[in-house]
Design a protein around this motif. Structure first.
Motif, PDB file in Angstrom:
ATOM      1  N   ILE A 206       0.770  -1.306   0.017  1.00  0.00           N
ATOM      2  CA  ILE A 206       0.102   0.034   0.083  1.00  0.00           C
ATOM      3  C   ILE A 206       0.798   1.298  -0.003  1.00  0.00           C
ATOM      4  O   ILE A 206       1.754   1.415   0.610  1.00  0.00           O
ATOM      5  N   THR A 207       0.478   2.076  -0.889  1.00  0.00           N
ATOM      6  CA  THR A 207       1.369   3.540  -1.188  1.00  0.00           C
ATOM      7  C   THR A 207       0.391   4.459  -0.840  1.00  0.00           C
ATOM      8  O   THR A 207      -0.931   4.244  -1.536  1.00  0.00           O
ATOM      9  N   ILE A 208       0.292   5.278   0.085  1.00  0.00           N
ATOM     10  CA  ILE A 208      -0.407   6.414   0.314  1.00  0.00           C
ATOM     11  C   ILE A 208       0.434   7.820   0.096  1.00  0.00           C
ATOM     12  O   ILE A 208       1.337   8.001   0.742  1.00  0.00           O
ATOM     13  N   GLN A 209      -0.179   8.765  -0.839  1.00  0.00           N
ATOM     14  CA  GLN A 209       0.576   9.981  -1.039  1.00  0.00           C
ATOM     15  C   GLN A 209      -0.670  11.249  -0.844  1.00  0.00           C
ATOM     16  O   GLN A 209      -1.563  11.028  -1.545  1.00  0.00           O
ATOM     17  N   VAL A 210      -0.187  11.997  -0.244  1.00  0.00           N
ATOM     18  CA  VAL A 210      -0.911  13.252  -0.107  1.00  0.00           C
ATOM     19  C   VAL A 210      -0.628  14.422  -0.803  1.00  0.00           C
ATOM     20  O   VAL A 210       0.393  14.734  -1.109  1.00  0.00           O
ATOM     21  N   LEU A 211      -1.931  14.996  -1.426  1.00  0.00           N
ATOM     22  CA  LEU A 211      -1.679  16.149  -2.336  1.00  0.00           C
ATOM     23  C   LEU A 211      -2.038  17.387  -1.746  1.00  0.00           C
ATOM     24  O   LEU A 211      -3.333  17.476  -1.339  1.00  0.00           O
ATOM     25  N   PRO A 212      -0.899  18.124  -1.220  1.00  0.00           N
ATOM     26  CA  PRO A 212      -1.385  19.125  -0.345  1.00  0.00           C
ATOM     27  C   PRO A 212      -1.966  20.394  -1.138  1.00  0.00           C
ATOM     28  O   PRO A 212      -1.985  20.650  -2.425  1.00  0.00           O
ATOM     29  N   PHE A 213      -2.526  21.279  -0.255  1.00  0.00           N
ATOM     30  CA  PHE A 213      -3.272  22.444  -0.909  1.00  0.00           C
ATOM     31  C   PHE A 213      -2.142  23.361  -1.727  1.00  0.00           C
ATOM     32  O   PHE A 213      -2.576  23.798  -2.876  1.00  0.00           O
ATOM     33  N   ALA A 214      -1.202  23.201  -1.236  1.00  0.00           N
ATOM     34  CA  ALA A 214      -0.073  24.138  -1.903  1.00  0.00           C
ATOM     35  C   ALA A 214       0.217  23.733  -3.157  1.00  0.00           C
ATOM     36  O   ALA A 214       0.771  24.342  -4.179  1.00  0.00           O
ATOM     37  N   ALA A 215      -0.022  22.186  -3.733  1.00  0.00           N
ATOM     38  CA  ALA A 215       0.215  21.824  -4.913  1.00  0.00           C
ATOM     39  C   ALA A 215      -0.649  22.720  -6.097  1.00  0.00           C
ATOM     40  O   ALA A 215      -0.027  22.343  -7.321  1.00  0.00           O
ATOM     41  N   GLY A 216      -1.475  23.133  -5.634  1.00  0.00           N
ATOM     42  CA  GLY A 216      -2.400  23.804  -6.787  1.00  0.00           C
ATOM     43  C   GLY A 216      -3.040  22.999  -7.541  1.00  0.00           C
ATOM     44  O   GLY A 216      -3.392  22.031  -7.458  1.00  0.00           O
ATOM     45  N   TRP A 217      -3.439  23.541  -8.822  1.00  0.00           N
ATOM     46  CA  TRP A 217      -4.369  22.888  -9.874  1.00  0.00           C
ATOM     47  C   TRP A 217      -3.629  21.783 -10.437  1.00  0.00           C
ATOM     48  O   TRP A 217      -2.360  21.583 -10.498  1.00  0.00           O
ATOM     49  N   HIS A 218      -4.344  20.612 -10.653  1.00  0.00           N
ATOM     50  CA  HIS A 218      -3.601  19.485 -11.428  1.00  0.00           C
ATOM     51  C   HIS A 218      -4.817  18.898 -12.198  1.00  0.00           C
ATOM     52  O   HIS A 218      -6.037  19.247 -12.396  1.00  0.00           O
ATOM     53  N   MET A 266      -0.182  13.709 -11.127  1.00  0.00           N
ATOM     54  CA  MET A 266      -0.621  13.890  -9.613  1.00  0.00           C
ATOM     55  C   MET A 266       0.426  13.417  -8.583  1.00  0.00           C
ATOM     56  O   MET A 266       0.795  13.815  -7.643  1.00  0.00           O
ATOM     57  N   THR A 267       0.716  12.057  -9.031  1.00  0.00           N
ATOM     58  CA  THR A 267       1.878  11.230  -8.197  1.00  0.00           C
ATOM     59  C   THR A 267       3.106  12.323  -8.092  1.00  0.00           C
ATOM     60  O   THR A 267       3.694  12.119  -6.795  1.00  0.00           O
ATOM     61  N   ALA A 268       3.544  12.950  -9.164  1.00  0.00           N
ATOM     62  CA  ALA A 268       4.709  13.583  -8.948  1.00  0.00           C
ATOM     63  C   ALA A 268       4.535  14.901  -8.457  1.00  0.00           C
ATOM     64  O   ALA A 268       5.490  15.554  -7.850  1.00  0.00           O
ATOM     65  N   GLN A 269       3.325  15.518  -8.378  1.00  0.00           N
ATOM     66  CA  GLN A 269       2.889  16.788  -7.546  1.00  0.00           C
ATOM     67  C   GLN A 269       2.742  16.501  -6.096  1.00  0.00           C
ATOM     68  O   GLN A 269       3.008  17.246  -5.311  1.00  0.00           O
ATOM     69  N   ALA A 270       2.364  15.173  -5.714  1.00  0.00           N
ATOM     70  CA  ALA A 270       2.107  14.775  -4.300  1.00  0.00           C
ATOM     71  C   ALA A 270       3.198  14.761  -3.653  1.00  0.00           C
ATOM     72  O   ALA A 270       4.482  14.879  -4.089  1.00  0.00           O
ATOM     73  N   ALA A 271       3.225  14.724  -2.295  1.00  0.00           N
ATOM     74  CA  ALA A 271       4.005  14.509  -1.236  1.00  0.00           C
ATOM     75  C   ALA A 271       4.738  13.127  -1.444  1.00  0.00           C
ATOM     76  O   ALA A 271       3.838  12.247  -2.027  1.00  0.00           O
ATOM     77  N   THR A 272       5.911  12.673  -1.507  1.00  0.00           N
ATOM     78  CA  THR A 272       6.239  11.248  -1.504  1.00  0.00           C
ATOM     79  C   THR A 272       5.479  10.530  -0.555  1.00  0.00           C
ATOM     80  O   THR A 272       5.250  11.051   0.608  1.00  0.00           O
ATOM     81  N   PRO A 273       5.700   9.240  -0.519  1.00  0.00           N
ATOM     82  CA  PRO A 273       5.177   8.301   0.363  1.00  0.00           C
ATOM     83  C   PRO A 273       5.715   8.741   1.919  1.00  0.00           C
ATOM     84  O   PRO A 273       4.967   8.793   2.762  1.00  0.00           O
ATOM     85  N   ASP A 274       6.840   8.725   1.950  1.00  0.00           N
ATOM     86  CA  ASP A 274       7.553   9.349   3.476  1.00  0.00           C
ATOM     87  C   ASP A 274       7.288  10.814   3.744  1.00  0.00           C
ATOM     88  O   ASP A 274       6.866  10.808   5.103  1.00  0.00           O
TER      89      ASP A 274
END
Length: 287
Positions: A206-218, A266-274
């Protein structure tokens, strides 16, 4: 025909339908000509090929012979597949708790080797706690009896059993930060849910990545979707997205490519798993 494939009845129907279509086209038969063989309509043949209806072994056998399949062992393999594809999935016992438009999605989950997901609103069902699922269900079906609500929750939790398999499917999800900050069920429910996400993220599949508000539009801010990938070469990737009372299933190569590209971005924009685990822990403290 190769070795009989394995999977949920939903996916087996899709595999058999695709194989029947390929054989019909190879035999240069139209829908109307195939329908004459089984004394039925073009609509029936189309539904069989699209896995939208039952696959009666006698009909399948008649079509195979008309398509030029004469090897008894090959016909038997097709008929075994047809019988397996006709058995009900475990989820059918939940009755009306499972909308018709969602039954296919559960079948796809059961057979997928990898599920990639984007969720902008709520924690996806495969990662929900019981308390979070109850809060979602109560808000979504306010007039429903407690018995019916519990049946919906039980179904959602039963779907998670696929992660208990010796070789569970891979699950990679991008969660909008909104999902973690929207108060559902109260602070205690949210603390338990976010703690559960942290535990899930520690699992190797299982891999979870959070996309922060700061990432903007995607590219996919329009709604949730899943991309299912299967171990059988006869099954293409399938995209699933849902609305309030319906779902869409896509499998055309150009559609899959568009969704895959969007999720890759989106995966590239999101925070890494760690980094995402750190974000989850920070939000857990806030709750």
């Amino acid at each position: 025909m190769p070795d009989t494939p394995s999977g949920s009845p939903t996916v087996l129907r899709m595999i058999l339908g695709r194989q029947l279509q390929a054989l019909r086209e190879k035999a240069s038969l139209s829908y109307a000509e195939a329908a004459e063989v089984i004394y039925s309509s073009e609509w029936t043949v189309r539904r069989m090929e699209k896995a939208e209806g039952g696959l009666k072994p006698l009909m399948v056998k008649a079509l195979l012979i008309a398509y030029g399949v004469t090897d008894v062992r090959e016909i038997d393999a097709f008929l075994r597949l047809a019988r397996d594809a006709s058995r009900p999935g475990w989820w059918h016992r939940y009755g009306e708790a499972l909308p018709d438009w969602f039954k296919v999605a559960v079948g796809l989950e059961e057979s997928a080797s990898l599920v990639r997901a984007y969720e902008p609103q709520v924690v996806p069902g495969l990662l929900q706690t019981g308390a979070y699922a109850r809060a979602i269900t109560a808000a979504s079906f306010p007039g429903e009896s407690q018995e019916d609500s519990e049946r919906r929750v039980a179904l959602r939790l039963a779907r998670q059993d696929l992660f208990k398999r010796p070789e569970p499917p891979g699950y990679r999800v991008v969660l909008e930060e909104t999902v973690l900050r929207r108060p559902i069920g109260g602070a205690d429910v949210m603390r338990e849910q976010i703690g559960h996400l942290i535990d899930c993220a520690a699992r190797p599949n299982i891999t979870i990545q959070v996309l922060p508000f700061a990432a903007g539009w995607h590219p996919a801010m329009y709604g949730m979707f899943n991309i299912f990938r299967f171990p059988d070469d006869d099954m293409p990737d399938i995209v699933y997205s849902e609305a309030l009372t319906s779902a869409t299933y896509l499998n055309k190569p150009e559609e899959i490519a568009r969704y895959t590209e969007s999720l890759d971005r989106m995966t590239a924009q999101a925070a890494t798993p760690d980094q995402s685990i750190i974000i989850l822990r920070q939000i857990l403290k806030e709750h």
